[in-house]
Scaffold this active site. Structure first.
Site, mmCIF file in Angstrom:
data_model
loop_
_atom_site.group_PDB
_atom_site.id
_atom_site.type_symbol
_atom_site.label_atom_id
_atom_site.label_comp_id
_atom_site.label_asym_id
_atom_site.label_seq_id
_atom_site.Cartn_x
_atom_site.Cartn_y
_atom_site.Cartn_z
ATOM 1 N N ASP A 317 0.801 -1.227 0.000
ATOM 2 C CA ASP A 317 0.000 0.000 0.000
ATOM 3 C C ASP A 317 0.829 1.270 0.000
ATOM 4 O OD1 ASP A 317 -2.864 -0.880 0.080
ATOM 5 O OD2 ASP A 317 -2.095 -2.031 1.759
ATOM 6 N N TYR A 401 -9.914 -1.754 2.969
ATOM 7 C CA TYR A 401 -9.373 -1.591 4.325
ATOM 8 C C TYR A 401 -9.197 -0.131 4.699
ATOM 9 C CZ TYR A 401 -8.073 -6.102 6.377
ATOM 10 O OH TYR A 401 -8.095 -7.322 7.007
#
Length: 697
Positions: A317, A401
């Site tokens: 990420d 998320y």
């Protein structure tokens, strides 16, 4: 075609103001100026801006300026561009003081970050693609406005090389606006060419030759769906007030709090960057250096299901998307409570404009429980002080998320990074003949969530009382002396076994639960006056799961940094990112000439004793999903900590006033109120000349 950045939630475009602080993020004025200089330099080529960010000065240049021994380093922009309509990538260095392009360099066989604008392309082109439309029609979906595609970096797909930038798209369905799409995963995924805006493949998973029907049950969690179930009477309000205001002060992006001082920076990739972290030592009456720079430089989320398309799901990420770009605008009362100071974040768009994320960084104080306490059982004298913590935070949304980053400082000199994980599970559809085990959990009927890991990499550039530091491994071990020997007669001896890490190859080490392993970052040139040990800070990392992907696997190669809990390397300017400067579609193969990784740096086997060094600390969790994680996950917190270890002469928080109760100290009104039986027995023993005291206990 570029998405207008004004359409990105949380962003808005402004075109004024400027900051000239050396470590500040590029301003809303500097970003478009850098873009203009680059366009003029590469004319007539047509380009897209992948990123425009601050190029921090080299450490020695910055230190020379700080110490009054050199000029102030110029403001520079580091720009990554793509030559349209190709994926050809170049790096450009722009001197903003002189308005000159100082360097331009083509980078081969790499793919730069996927921006939010890039990710939006995936959903848009998929809804219009004939192959995707047909895949949906086969399972009864004809309204493509109800089909949603989560765009992910693809990792590696053997069908394509480096001729184009790729994304994979995971497909879901919504019955109505705001319906929970993760309750209705679809049985296909897509591969998209980002630059040509074209679907390359629609990959359908069939079971026994048949399509897998979409789950039909809704599992919604938003108030408009479930407010009838709310019980407003169980919880009473908690009010957080600071009637005299906060205890920290801000001067631009420099913060001072309870003796700590530091600069708060931000960039598109790392998000929050803390630099020049110092503490004022009240005992020694001087300011002392702790850390040059702190940031989260990578994370990997490998999924544990070996079946396609899940083998391609291992998100980086930080490197693939940029935690700065995914940062939320924060809201008082929802994301932060109390007396809050916000900082905005400034990032660039594909057009070279400046976009501002309002309230991207939240700064506030919280009570932190007891700082210290002692009750003298003889006379009932009590001293008790409350701890407090300064929290510098951001929250990002990475598709399904949410990751909450909390940089925490407390009054005893401790620094802690806490990560809280929440949001939505990544889900997939099950056929009636399938079971979720062993690689996942059926969290709702025919909805599986696969096993996965979250491994974060915290980069610490220390300066513990000086530039030259060493890392020493500490293991709690039993004495080697046998029971009954002169050195360990009763067999109870144990001690902390110290092992200096001397080279970068030796310093790739793992946490050991059996020995409660920690690591001390010490300054071997400064001794503590009473402990007779070097001053230092201790790394405490008990939440350090091993990377479970097997050696030789794609994830193992790409996420080499996650193989060890700790790496230590000598400091080098602009050597920051342990999975490489360019993570998208990387192979992880060792020795890439333009995209070195932690594995390459460690292999140089350089000296790390008594020198300027950098620590990479890996921590995280292995997540076996629970039914309770669905339809929205309760937050789960993990952390890593650095504590003073023989750094201060004594408890550095003795200056904190003791807690008060109704205007008095926390002393008990009577020693009998604390330990009545003990105190009475002592009194009885005194009045009886000591006889019989033990019988009264």
């Amino acid at each position: 075609m570029n998405i207008d950045s004004e359409s990105i939630p949380g962003y808005h475009i402004i075109k004024e103001d400027e900051s000239d602080y050396t470590s500040d993020q590029l301003s809303i004025h500097e970003i478009p100026r850098a873009a203009r200089l680059v366009r003029e330099y590469v004319h007539p080529k047509q380009i897209k801006f992948n990123s425009i960010t601050l190029r921090e000065p080299k450490k020695q240049e910055y230190k020379a300026w700080q110490n009054g021994k050199g000029p102030k380093p110029p403001r520079r922009a580091f720009v990554t561009i793509l030559e349209l309509p190709t994926a050809k990538t170049s790096e450009v260095l722009v001197n903003l003081n002189t308005s000159q392009v100082e360097e331009i360099k083509a980078i081969n066989d790499v793919m730069p970050t996927l921006t939010l604008e890039d990710l939006d392309i995936c959903e848009r082109v998929c809804r219009a693609d004939a192959g995707v439309i047909e895949a949906c029609r086969e399972i009864g979906i004809t309204d493509m406005s109800k089909v949603f595609i989560d765009a992910w970096a693809i990792g590696i797909d053997e069908r394509w090389g480096f001729e184009t930038r790729l994304q994979q798209g995971l497909a879901y369905y919504r019955d109505s606006e705001f319906d929970n799409q993760y309750a209705k995963p679809l049985d296909f995924s897509v591969v998209v060419d980002t630059e040509r805006e074209k679907v390359l493949s629609v990959d359908i998973r069939r079971v026994n030759g048949q399509r897998v029907p979409m789950p039909t049950e809704s599992h919604n969690y938003l108030p408009e769906f479930i407010s009838d179930h709310y019980n407003h009477d169980l919880l009473k309000p908690i009010e957080i007030t600071q009637p005299k205001g906060v205890s920290f002060s801000m001067r631009g992006n420099e913060i001072s709090w309870a003796g700590f001082s530091m600069h708060i920076g931000f960039n598109f990739r790392e998000g929050i960057v803390l630099s020049d972290v110092r503490v004022f030592d009240q005992i020694q009456n001087r300011e002392r250096k702790l850390f040059n720079r702190i940031s989260v430089v990578e994370m990997v989320v490998p999924y544990g299901c070996p079946d396609g398309p899940h083998h391609k799901k291992h998100a980086f990420d930080v490197g693939e998307y940029g935690t700065g770009l995914m940062t939320n605008p924060l809201t008082l009362g929802c994301d932060c409570k109390g007396a809050i100071h916000y900082l905005d974040a400034i990032v660039s768009t594909g057009k070279g404009e400046a976009a501002v994320i309002k309230n991207a960084i939240c700064i506030h104080e919280e009570d932190n429980g007891l700082l210290f306490k002692h009750t003298d059982y003889r006379d009932g004298k009590v001293v008790s002080a409350r701890d407090r913590k300064l929290i510098i935070s951001q929250i990002i949304t990475a598709a399904n998320y949410e990751y909450c980053f909390y940089h925490i400082f407390s009054l005893d000199g401790t620094y802690k990074l806490e990560m809280k994980l929440t949001g939505m599970l990544n889900t997939y559809v099950l056929h009636d003949s399938e079971t979720a085990a062993p690689y996942g959990t059926e969290v709702a009927k025919r909805v599986t969530a696969h096993n996965h890991q979250h491994i974060f990499s915290l980069r610490i550039d220390p300066e513990i009382d000086g530039s030259n530091n060493t890392v020493v491994q500490s293991d709690a071990v039993a004495s080697e002396e046998p029971v009954g020997s002169a050195g360990n007669k009763y067999g109870n001896g144990f001690y902390s076994k110290k092992t200096p890490l001397k080279t970068s190859a030796q310093a790739g080490v793992n946490y050991c639960h059996e020995t409660s392993r920690t690591w001390d970052i010490i300054n071997p040139n400064v001794q503590h006056p009473s402990a007779k040990k070097p001053v230092g800070y201790k790394i405490v990392s008990r939440e350090s799961p091993p990377l479970l992907a097997k050696p030789g696997s794609v994830v193992y190669k790409r996420a080499g940094f996650a193989r060890k809990t700790l790496w230590v390397t000598p400091y080098k300017d602009y050597e920051l990112f342990p999975a490489g400067d360019y993570v998208c579609q990387s192979t992880g193969e060792d020795g890439h000439p333009q995209n070195g990784t932690m594995v390459d740096w460690a292999a140089r086997d350089e000296n790390i004793e008594n020198t300027d060094l950098v620590c990479y600390l890996q921590f995280g969790l292995t997540h076996f999903p629970r039914a309770e994680d669905f339809p929205i996950m309760p937050g789960e917190a993990i952390s890593i900590m650095l504590r003073a270890s023989n750094f201060f002469d004594r408890n550095p928080a003795l200056w904190v006033p003791p807690s008060e109760l109704k205007g008095n100290s926390c002393d008990t009104s009577s020693r009998y109120a604390v330990f009545p039986k003990v105190a009475k027995a002592i009194d009885d023993a005194k009045c009886c000349g000591g006889a019989g005291a033990s019988s009264k206990l």
